[in-house]
Enzyme design. Structure first.
Site, mmCIF file in Angstrom:
data_model
loop_
_atom_site.group_PDB
_atom_site.id
_atom_site.type_symbol
_atom_site.label_atom_id
_atom_site.label_comp_id
_atom_site.label_asym_id
_atom_site.label_seq_id
_atom_site.Cartn_x
_atom_site.Cartn_y
_atom_site.Cartn_z
ATOM 1 N N ALA B 66 34.660 28.664 21.157
ATOM 2 C CA ALA B 66 35.628 29.655 21.707
ATOM 3 C C ALA B 66 35.097 31.045 22.060
ATOM 4 O O ALA B 66 33.997 31.366 21.545
ATOM 5 C CB ALA B 66 36.757 29.882 20.930
ATOM 6 N N GLY B 109 35.942 25.279 19.042
ATOM 7 C CA GLY B 109 36.977 24.907 20.063
ATOM 8 C C GLY B 109 36.464 23.809 21.246
ATOM 9 O O GLY B 109 37.089 22.774 21.634
ATOM 10 N N GLU B 112 36.827 20.616 19.138
ATOM 11 C CA GLU B 112 38.240 20.336 19.400
ATOM 12 C C GLU B 112 38.692 19.577 20.711
ATOM 13 O O GLU B 112 39.571 18.633 20.750
ATOM 14 C CB GLU B 112 39.066 21.548 19.100
ATOM 15 C CG GLU B 112 39.262 21.950 17.597
ATOM 16 C CD GLU B 112 39.847 23.126 17.330
ATOM 17 O OE1 GLU B 112 39.347 24.250 17.897
ATOM 18 O OE2 GLU B 112 40.573 23.214 16.539
ATOM 19 N N GLU B 132 33.642 27.701 12.403
ATOM 20 C CA GLU B 132 34.886 28.899 12.300
ATOM 21 C C GLU B 132 34.709 29.754 10.864
ATOM 22 O O GLU B 132 34.722 30.830 10.835
ATOM 23 C CB GLU B 132 36.166 28.179 12.589
ATOM 24 C CG GLU B 132 36.637 28.127 13.998
ATOM 25 C CD GLU B 132 36.209 26.686 14.540
ATOM 26 O OE1 GLU B 132 35.196 25.872 13.786
ATOM 27 O OE2 GLU B 132 36.663 26.134 15.476
#
Lengths: 257, 258
Positions: B66, B109, B112, B132
């Site tokens: 991200a 991300g 994901e 993360e």
């Protein structure tokens, strides 16, 4: 800049010279990392089509510098932090790498030579799996490569007896590709490296990939990857050149792409 | 075709391709980009020319995660009001098959997003991670849930706690990746696989996806009932008639997706 090694690219060949001649090119942590960085550089450099590792002075590499070893040392951590990453970098290298064993290769110096694709030895050079003499085990991938090259029984002999292996014995065992006389050594190594550097580099990389796959993949998956590699090789300019040269009955000029 | 800012889309032989296109930032996902990905997925889902969706990344990596700068100053309430994960929630509603072909880095991300794909191909040597935790947070777009359902609790919690890099080979062992291919051929192999799925009867493919996804969420009995309804449903399709007719007549079926 590197302090413990010399790195020079000339005529498509990267020369990586271990450069602590007064210490018989013994490993210190800095040297592990400088070798790793130089290999990474060679790997990314499109001008490099062959790598030669050799030693300055009379030794190839005498293994770990024992002046760096003390009672506090965590040997496992040293391997994880310093030797492992260097050996892994050689394993990942998709270009041909030659150990030009100019003199003694002992301990981790022997391991370094074992990790390369070819071992060219001077008649004066020798190997010794010296770890046993200080109560340690052959490390830096040593047993992995050694057992592949000579089989388990011989690997056990070499590692447990810890006897010196002369260049002639190494040739018989399959631990040397060629043995050259001391006076011709430099010239012969250059010629051998040049020959390798003029071959289709991408195909060599794919052969190395295939040899790794042999060890890690089940046969059906191996065949799958083999088909992929041949597809990649079939798309190279060197393949086209090879076919053209064959048709026209001339020698091919490969560019490594 | 709509012009996007952070992605590129194209259609070729019934395959709709979405390319993440922020290569300088290693395709790190900002909110706008996730919105675009969803928009493109929905557009392909409606597009009759598209049978299979292919998701890839341009440049060195599929996606390194991200956009951290975008989030660094956020507080709980602003995140609640922003409701950024609403876009993510809609990705599983896409009915057509989504094939992900990833390479380089697949972090946070990006991981994901990869886990949102129905089939995942990875270039040999691709590195995955949920880093993360090293930033004092955790995955928020399904990472802890999807990974755990795929690989089981033991490995999921280890990888999520350590944030360590996982090589494609390792993930394949745990069933996250369908196939590992040579890096040079990732796109070609992904297209080959996508073509194979695109040649299948689209309604059957669609109902299979629907049913398989229910297996993840439903207890077995309910899942079986759900499967049965979809099985019956396909007997209303022309493709079912064609498929079975062709089988009887010993010829190759021609599927229309009707």
């Amino acid at each position: 800049m590197s302090e413990t090694i010399q790195y020079e690219v000339k005529d498509s060949i990267a020369w990586l010279t271990l450069n602590r001649p007064d210490k018989l090119n013994a490993f210190v942590a800095q040297m592990n990392h400088e070798i790793k960085d130089a290999l990474r550089m060679a790997s990314k450099d499109d001008n490099v089509r062959c790598i030669v590792v050799t030693g300055a002075g009379r030794a190839f590499c005498s293994g770990q510098d024992l002046s760096e070893v003390d009672e506090q040392m965590d040997h496992g951590q040293v391997l994880r932090d310093h030797y492992g990453p260097m050996i892994l970098e050689i394993k990942k290298l998709e270009k041909p790498i030659i150990a030009a064993v100019n003199g003694v290769a002992a301990g981790a110096g022997f391991s370094l030579a074992l990790a390369c694709d070819f071992r060219l030895m001077s008649e004066k050079a020798s190997y010794i799996n010296a770890f046993i003499h200080v109560g340690l085990i052959p490390d830096s991938g040593n047993l992995f490569y050694l057992s592949q090259l000579v089989g388990t029984a011989k690997a056990a002999e070499i590692s447990i007896l810890g006897e010196k292996i002369t260049a002639t014995q190494a040739l018989d065992l399959g631990l040397a590709t060629k043995v050259y006389s001391q006076e011709d050594f430099e010239v012969e190594v250059k010629a051998f490296a040049k020959g390798i550097a003029m071959k289709p580099t991408k195909a060599i990389g794919l052969i190395k990939r295939g040899l790794n796959d042999v060890q890690t993949l089940p046969f059906e998956e191996y065949l799958q990857r083999e088909a992929e590699s041949q597809r990649i090789a079939g798309l190279t300019e060197d393949h086209v050149e090879g076919i053209e040269a064959f048709k026209n009955k001339r020698s091919p000029e490969f560019i490594g792409k | 075709m709509t012009a996007y800012k952070f992605i590129e889309t194209s259609v070729d032989q019934q395959i709709g391709m979405i390319e993440l296109n922020r290569p300088k930032q290693l395709n790190s996902l900002n909110r706008y980009m996730v919105g675009e990905i969803l928009e493109a997925l929905q557009a392909f889902d409606r597009n009759e020319e598209v049978r299979v969706i292919l998701l890839v990344g341009k440049g060195k990596a599929f996606s390194a995660g991200a956009d951290i700068e975008e989030m660094a100053g956020a507080d709980s309430m602003s995140l609640e009001l922003l409701n950024q994960f609403a876009d993510w929630d809609q990705i599983p509603l896409i009915k057509k098959p989504i094939i992900g072909a990833v390479h380089g880095f697949v972090f946070g991300g990006g991981f994901e997003l990869a886990l949102c794909c129905d089939v995942l191909l990875a270039a040999d040597g691709t590195e995955f991670a949920f880093p993360e935790v090293t930033l004092g947070v955790m995955p928020g777009a399904g990472g802890t849930q999807r990974l755990t359902k795929l690989v089981g609790r033991a490995k999921a919690i280890e990888w999520l706690w350590t944030g360590e890099r996982i090589i494609a080979n390792e993930l394949q062992k745990y069933g996250v990746i369908n196939r590992i291919v040579s890096p040079e051929l990732l796109r070609e192999e992904a297209f080959r696989f996508a073509n194979k799925i695109a040649s299948m009867p689209p309604l059957a493919i669609r109902m299979i996806k629907d049913s398989v996804n229910k297996a993840v969420d439903y207890p077995l009995y309910e899942g079986m009932q759900y499967e049965r309804k979809n099985f019956y449903l396909l007997f209303s399709s022309e493709d079912q008639k064609e498929g079975m007719q062709a089988f009887v007549e010993k010829r190759k079926p021609v599927y229309k997706g009707k």
